[in-house]
Design a protein around this motif. Structure first.
Motif, PDB file in Angstrom:
ATOM      1  N   ILE A 139      20.453  20.941   1.098  1.00 49.35           N
ATOM      2  CA  ILE A 139      21.120  20.386  -0.079  1.00 49.35           C
ATOM      3  C   ILE A 139      20.382  19.142  -0.544  1.00 49.35           C
ATOM      4  CG2 ILE A 139      23.279  19.483  -1.008  1.00 49.35           C
ATOM      5  CD1 ILE A 139      24.762  21.070   1.100  1.00 49.35           C
ATOM      6  N   GLY A 142      22.195  15.080  -6.201  1.00 48.70           N
ATOM      7  CA  GLY A 142      23.030  15.483  -7.328  1.00 48.70           C
ATOM      8  C   GLY A 142      22.907  14.485  -8.463  1.00 48.70           C
ATOM      9  N   ILE A 156      23.690  19.977  -8.594  1.00 47.37           N
ATOM     10  CA  ILE A 156      23.183  19.823  -7.231  1.00 47.37           C
ATOM     11  C   ILE A 156      22.016  20.782  -7.067  1.00 47.37           C
ATOM     12  CG2 ILE A 156      23.647  20.120  -4.772  1.00 47.37           C
ATOM     13  CD1 ILE A 156      26.440  19.212  -5.178  1.00 47.37           C
ATOM     14  N   TYR A 233      28.127  22.238 -11.592  1.00 46.84           N
ATOM     15  CA  TYR A 233      29.553  22.126 -11.329  1.00 46.84           C
ATOM     16  C   TYR A 233      30.220  21.413 -12.509  1.00 46.84           C
ATOM     17  CZ  TYR A 233      28.368  23.107  -6.422  1.00 46.84           C
ATOM     18  OH  TYR A 233      27.905  23.676  -5.257  1.00 46.84           O
ATOM     19  N   ALA A 239      32.394  19.467  -7.104  1.00 45.93           N
ATOM     20  CA  ALA A 239      31.248  19.887  -6.302  1.00 45.93           C
ATOM     21  C   ALA A 239      31.493  19.640  -4.823  1.00 45.93           C
ATOM     22  CB  ALA A 239      29.997  19.143  -6.755  1.00 45.93           C
ATOM     23  N   GLY A 242      29.092  20.145  -1.685  1.00 47.76           N
ATOM     24  CA  GLY A 242      28.011  21.009  -2.156  1.00 47.76           C
ATOM     25  C   GLY A 242      27.704  22.188  -1.264  1.00 47.76           C
TER      26      GLY A 242
END
Length: 255
Positions: A139, A142, A156, A233, A239, A242
């Motif tokens: 991840i 964002g 993201i 999102y 979100a 994520g």
């Protein structure tokens, strides 16, 4: 004198699964008498490789499920009256890097009663085997996307790292579910991004499916392939952390 109570337990689960898959285990308990068991407790040892746990308990014929805890394994009190029964479903996500047997073991007991059932414990073992192609998500950062109007929201970025187990994978497909708590139809792949892969589902129906467009992006053993994805999102709040649910990669035949 400790009162007897006949409380059998049965447990079942999938025999096989892949790393990163979401799996469910079912535990069925009953009270065949001759006494009530208001302080019955179902316990289950949950492997550390099973995370993002969800639990449901359905009492029937007078059984009342209490408040569960899964902090150090499952601990669920049940008011299990004579003639009643309950079904417990435990769902979790397998560690995407885990391979081997995954075993959950459960039992039912009562502090004030002696359980006379022949089977008052059970277990379910799932063989977790790495598929021809596996996937690990990373991840990224964002940020707010403020333009254009129809694509405003919280972005993201994800690096989805594909790895081939033994042989070269030419054709592959990636899928995952968008978080269920976001606004329906609003979470989707970023429409401002121009991907090199083929988008089968963009997330507006609750799931994302992308597929290799040609044989230019293969997954080589020992080298792997990183697929970059941006998810839009409705807001940073929706979100959450994520996390992508039910993320999986499969080898496919040529489109």
């Amino acid at each position: 004198m400790t009162l007897p109570v006949n409380m059998p337990l049965e447990m079942s689960g999938p025999q096989a699964a892949k790393p990163g898959e979401r799996v469910s285990y079912s535990i069925s308990v009953a009270n065949l008498g001759p006494n009530d068991a208001p302080d019955a407790v179902v316990e289950c040892a949950i492997p550390a490789e099973l995370t993002d746990l969800e639990l449901t308990c359905q009492g029937e014929k007078g059984a009342i499920c209490g408040h569960p805890s899964v902090r150090d394994g499952l601990h669920l009190p049940i008011d299990l009256r004579k003639g009643s029964e309950a079904v417990i479903n435990l769902t979790g996500t397998i560690d995407p890097e885990f391979e081997g047997p995954l075993t959950c073991t459960s039992l039912i007991r009562s502090p004030s009663h002696a359980n006379t059932a022949e089977q008052h414990s059970g277990s379910a073992t799932t063989d977790v085997e790495l598929p021809p192609v596996s996937i690990i998500p990373r991840i990224g950062p964002g940020w707010h996307q403020t333009w254009p109007e129809e694509a405003k929201g919280w972005i993201i970025s994800y690096d989805l790292q594909l790895a081939a187990r033994e042989e070269r994978v030419v054709w592959w497909e990636i899928s995952f579910d968008v978080p269920p708590f976001t606004t329906p139809g609003r979470t989707r792949l970023n429409p401002q991004e121009s991907p090199w892969y083929t988008v089968i589902k963009d997330g507006t129906d609750g799931s994302v499916v992308i597929r290799t467009a040609d044989d230019s992006y293969t997954v080589e053993p020992g080298a792997g392939l990183t697929v970059h994805v941006q998810l839009l999102y409705p807001s940073q709040f929706e979100a959450g952390d994520g996390a992508l649910r039910n993320l999986r990669a499969v080898e496919t035949t040529q489109p």
